[in-house]
Design an enzyme around this catalytic site. Structure first.
Site, mmCIF file in Angstrom:
data_model
loop_
_atom_site.group_PDB
_atom_site.id
_atom_site.type_symbol
_atom_site.label_atom_id
_atom_site.label_comp_id
_atom_site.label_asym_id
_atom_site.label_seq_id
_atom_site.Cartn_x
_atom_site.Cartn_y
_atom_site.Cartn_z
ATOM 1 N N TRP A 1 64.085 5.554 98.334
ATOM 2 C CA TRP A 1 62.806 5.490 97.325
ATOM 3 C C TRP A 1 64.276 5.387 95.829
ATOM 4 O O TRP A 1 63.726 5.629 95.124
ATOM 5 C CB TRP A 1 63.195 7.081 97.103
ATOM 6 N N HIS A 2 65.330 5.369 96.062
ATOM 7 C CA HIS A 2 66.154 5.154 94.867
ATOM 8 C C HIS A 2 66.328 3.727 94.668
ATOM 9 O O HIS A 2 66.560 3.609 93.806
ATOM 10 C CB HIS A 2 67.610 5.696 94.962
ATOM 11 N N GLY A 3 65.721 2.775 95.741
ATOM 12 C CA GLY A 3 66.538 1.059 95.200
ATOM 13 C C GLY A 3 66.202 0.743 96.659
ATOM 14 O O GLY A 3 66.898 1.229 97.565
#
Length: 521
Positions: free
Chosen positions: A370-372
């Site tokens: 989700w962060h990358g």
């Protein structure tokens, strides 16, 4: 606030005013990306009503799935387009380049001249996407009724204090507040001002100062610094990311409170956690609970592995294989996964153990993604997942699990904090090489003979870091005490203290202001 005070007693007018103010705020920060926000709002407003009206469960489920697919498609397009394009080029030896269809269509429709060969990430898209997905799912689960007025729904999605970096607000927590009259007594006003000031101090005095004057320099060139400096930069980053993110949240909560809305608490002194499970109950609480309610439990929780579990396993394994650019690394990962799968088929006890832990690992891995889309975030998520699984099994046999002695608590808090700090090597480093350089410097070039000289050279930075940690570890009752004291003193005393704090914050401002870390997600 001046305009709001003119018609705050008329609920519908207040909501409409704040909705348009929120849209204006987003337009000023993100330009035409506002069309993505409006599309998401209109889409989920319509689908929410349709889900509610459908009589057959199969149709409700289909429409809910449609909402999830549309939201995730938009998120994936902007957040993972480079990842998929690069992976495709690497796999098939092609040279396909990014083409931004949204910019292309905008140029045709409005005559604008946006670049079509790059895709920028709209600010806050990860946050409002999760908000709209949870809304559709909650309507499907009949936990809430759909919002009838599109302006009210738009206000819920776009409320500007929390739009770009959370906290992620649940519809059942926020929407009922839309229909309540404006309420802000003296104590709430004082509390709101305190939260805004507290957030400013965290962000500008703690986070930005130590980042500009020490942490960023080390992470930019870890080989130029000793292992001791790299280690202190890691601990400093743990303080920076907390001060930066919780500082933003404090200001968002304070500003919302001034407008009469209560946002949920997003941090609860996370570095006081005695284990990794407790840490994730104290850190970014709105995301942790979102992942638990809308991912971990639907996967089967700690009871079983669902079909969705195996789909996620295959998807994540595919992403990991795509991210690895070395053929032998791919073969190693595939072999490791194959051995694991074979052991699950042949060894019943291992299969049972895996089934009770696999959903936890998947939740943390997807939380990392989700962060990358990068190996660093996958490793960061995997380390946290492994840490949770190890703790979950260790606590069954640990003789100190229920101990309340101070040295046992200090040991558990210290160990948890060190582990969290260690995982952030991969969270903060921009490349894998940087992560390995930091580890190499700490292990092979610690230079204890230079410790006193380093402490003297960066004494102001280290004093601020130490002060930040001391304040963080102050007893909760003490913190509540000075917060309540501020909110209860007369307004002129609050004004005097506020002026003094703003003056001190201004004096400590760094020449280079740092953007909020979580804006990039």
């Amino acid at each position: 606030m001046v305009f709001l005070s003119l018609f705050h007693k008329r609920i519908w007018l207040r909501n409409a005013f704040l909705f348009f103010v929120s849209l204006f705020f987003y337009y000023k920060t993100s330009g035409l990306f506002i069309s993505i926000l409006l599309f998401s709002t209109l889409c989920d407003y319509t689908l929410g009503l349709s889900i509610y009206k459908m009589q057959k469960k199969s149709w409700k489920m289909l429409l809910t799935a449609l909402s999830i697919v549309i939201n995730l498609f938009v998120l994936a397009y902007f957040k993972y387009a480079y990842f998929f394009t690069d992976s495709y080029n690497a796999l098939f030896s092609t040279k396909i380049e990014i083409f931004n269809h949204f910019a292309h269509w905008s140029n045709i429709a409005s005559g604008s001249q946006y670049q079509v060969n790059s895709i920028l990430l709209p600010v806050g898209i990860s946050f409002f996407t999760f908000q709209t997905i949870s809304y559709s799912i909650d309507v499907y689960r009949e936990r809430i009724n759909p919002v009838r007025n599109i302006m009210d729904f738009g206000f819920y999605v776009s409320f500007f204090p929390q739009l770009v970096a959370g906290p992620i607000v649940r519809a059942n927590e926020f929407i009922p507040q839309l229909y309540k009259p404006y309420d802000l007594d003296k104590k709430a006003f004082g509390l709101a001002v305190f939260m805004i000031l507290n957030g400013m101090v965290k962000k500008l005095v703690l986070g930005d100062y130590i980042a500009v004057n020490f942490i960023d320099r080390v992470f930019d060139n870890p080989l130029f610094f000793t292992g001791f400096e790299n280690l202190l930069a890691l601990f400093g980053y743990s303080l920076q990311v907390y001060a930066d993110f919780s500082g933003y949240t404090d200001m968002a909560i304070g500003i919302a409170l001034l407008m009469g809305f209560r946002l949920p608490k997003n941090f609860n002194s996370p570095y006081k956690a005695k284990n990794l499970g407790e840490f994730w109950q104290r850190w970014h609480i709105s995301l942790s609970t979102w992942l638990k309610d809308y991912l971990y439990i639907p996967l089967g929780g700690n009871r079983k592995a669902s079909a969705f579990t195996w789909i996620c396993c295959i998807s994540i394994l595919s992403i990991v294989l795509l991210l690895s650019d070395d053929i032998w690394l791919r073969i190693s990962i595939a072999s490791f996964a194959g051995v694991f799968g074979l052991m699950m088929l042949l060894v019943l006890s291992f299969r049972k153990w895996m089934v009770t832990n696999i959903n936890l690992m998947l939740t943390m891995l997807l939380g990392g993604l989700w962060h990358g889309a990068s190996f660093q975030f996958i490793i960061w998520g995997a380390l946290n997942g492994i840490g949770l699984v190890v703790y979950k099994n260790w606590k069954k046999i640990s003789p100190w699990e229920n101990s309340t002695r101070w040295f046992a608590n200090a040991w558990k808090i210290g160990l948890t904090f060190i582990f969290i700090t260690f995982t952030r090597i991969w969270f903060r480093s921009e490349t894998m090489n940087t992560s390995f350089d930091i580890l190499n410097q700490i292990w092979n070039n610690f230079r204890p003979d230079l410790i006193l000289e380093i402490l003297g050279s960066y004494k102001t930075v280290f004093v601020i870091m130490l002060s930040g940690f001391v304040i963080h570890w102050l007893p909760g009752n003490f913190k509540e005490g000075y917060k309540n004291f501020f909110s209860s003193i007369p307004w002129y005393a609050q004004a005097g203290i506020s002026t003094l704090i703003i003056f001190l914050v201004y004096q400590s401002l760094s020449a280079k202001l740092q953007p909020f870390i979580y804006f990039q997600f």
